[in-house]
Design an enzyme around this catalytic site. Sequence first.
Site, PDB file in Angstrom:
ATOM      1  N   CYS A   1       0.824  -1.219   0.000  1.00  0.00           N
ATOM      2  CA  CYS A   1       0.000   0.000   0.000  1.00  0.00           C
ATOM      3  C   CYS A   1       0.854   1.263   0.000  1.00  0.00           C
ATOM      4  CB  CYS A   1      -0.936  -0.088   1.197  1.00  0.00           C
ATOM      5  SG  CYS A   1      -1.405   1.443   1.955  1.00  0.00           S
TER       6      CYS A   1
ATOM      7  N   CYS B   1       0.447   3.848   2.864  1.00  0.00           N
ATOM      8  CA  CYS B   1       0.953   3.286   4.130  1.00  0.00           C
ATOM      9  C   CYS B   1       2.453   3.506   4.224  1.00  0.00           C
ATOM     10  CB  CYS B   1       0.700   1.780   4.212  1.00  0.00           C
ATOM     11  SG  CYS B   1      -1.014   1.324   4.049  1.00  0.00           S
TER      12      CYS B   1
END
Lengths: 104, 289
Positions: free
Chosen positions: A28, A31
Site C-alpha cells: 500500500c 501506508c
Amino acid sequence: MVKVISEAEYGQVQECPLAVLDFSATWCGPCKMIAPILEKLSEEMKGKVGFFKTDVDASPGLAARFGIQNIPTLVILKNGEEAGREMGFKPEPLLRSILEGYLN
Amino acid sequence: MKRYDIAIIGTGPAGLEAALTAQARNRSLLLIGPDGLSPKISKADSIRNYLGLPDVSGPAMRAAFLEHLESAGIRITGGQVKNIYAMGDYFAVQTGGIDSMYEAETLILATGLPLSKGLPGEDRFLGRGVSYCATCDAALYRGKKTAVIGYTPKEEGEADFLSELADEVLYFPQYSGDVRTAPAVKVIREKPVEIAGEKSARILKTDGGEYETDGIFILRETIAPDKLMPGLELEGNHVKVGPRMETNIPGCFAAGDITGPPYQYIKAAGQGNVAALSAAAFLAAKQKQ
Ligand SMILES: Cc1cc2nc3c(=O)[nH]c(=O)nc-3n(C[C@H](O)[C@H](O)[C@H](O)COP(=O)(O)OP(=O)(O)OC[C@H]3O[C@@H](n4cnc5c(N)ncnc54)[C@H](O)[C@@H]3O)c2cc1C
C-alpha cells in the site's frame, strides 16, 4: 518507535492510556509514505502516546474486528476504547495537530 | 531514487509553460500527464485570443505546443497521477502501484478544472468501499465483488487487472464505442446515479438497476485536488493560491483552471510561468539554508 504487533499482542495497545494503531500493508503506497511520519511523531510524543502498527494481511482478525476497509487506517484508542479513526495519508503537520487534539 | 527539482502534473497550457520556464531556469523537471496533451487543447474549434497564434484550431495549437516542447528538449512522462504525498521536505508522486513512485523537491499542480460534483455517496464512502485507483487498492478486494466505473477506454486495463484478484468485476463504461475487457469482466452499459450503504459502500444504483458490491472504483480523467493531495487547502472546489501561485503547502504551487476562473489558455500559461518561477525561487532559498 512504532511497535509492530501481531493479533496476539493486541493487549499491549489496550494497556496504553492513549494509543494509535496503524493498519497497513506492504503493497500500500500511502501506508509506506505515512510510516516515517508516524515514526517521527512517536518520538515527539514519547511517553504520552503509544504507537503500534499491524499488517492487515498478517492480522486479518484484528482488521475484521475494527472493520478496516481502507488502509492506512489509524485507530486512536483511549484506555482501550476507540476514540476516533483517520483514514488515508495525512501530511505531518496535519497529523500532529489531529493527534494533539486527543491529548487535551 | 532520483529526486527532481520540480514535478509538474498536467499537460495543458499551464503545465507546459511551467515546464518551459523550469527548463529555462536549468531545473531538472518531471512533467506527467497525457503525452498527447490536454484534451482541452485538441477539442477547441477555433481560438482567437492566444498571443502569436492568430485564429488557430485546437489540433494546430496542439501541434505548435508539441513542437515547442520538442525544441526545448522536454519529454512528457505519460500517465495519470493517482496520489501525491507532501512529505515535508519533498513530494512523492504515485502513478500506479507501490513501485510507481517519483520524488521531487517542489510540485506544480496544473491538472485543470476540478470536477464540480461526484456521485451522491461518493465522498461519504471514499476510503470505505470507494476508491479512485484499482492498481493501488486491488489487493483489498481479493475474492470480493467489485464494480468499476470507467470514464475513458484507458480504464479497461484497470478492470482487467482487478479481475485477476477479485471474484467479480462489473464494468460500467461511461463512454460510447467498443469496450475490450478480459472475459472475466462483465460489461454493463448503465449510468451510475448513487452509491448507497451504511458503514461502507454496498450498493451501486444505476439508471437501470441496483448492484451489490464490496468495492466501487470510480476512474475519471480528473481527481479532486484535495483527494489527489491530502492536506491541500481548497476554496470552493478550486485550489487556494496566493499571488505567487503558492498553495497552503510549502513548495507546492498551482496554475491554470485548477485555481479558478477565468478559464483561458493564456491565463493558464501565464500562471504556469509564475508557478515555475516561484518554485525556482523556493528551491534557491532552500539551497541557501
Ligand atoms: C471546447 C473548448 C474551447 C475553448 N476555447 C477557448 C478559447 O477560445 N480561448 C481560451 O482562452 N480558452 C478556451 N477554452 C478554455 C481552455 O481550454 C482552458 O482554460 C485551458 O485548457 C486551461 O489550461 P490548464 O493547463 O489549466 O488545464 P487543462 O488544459 O485542462 O489541462 C489539464 C491537464 O492535466 C491533466 N491531468 C488531470 N489530472 C491529472 C492527473 N491526475 N495526472 C496527470 N495528469 C492529469 C489533463 O489530462 C490535462 O493534460 C476552451 C475550452 C474548451 C473545452
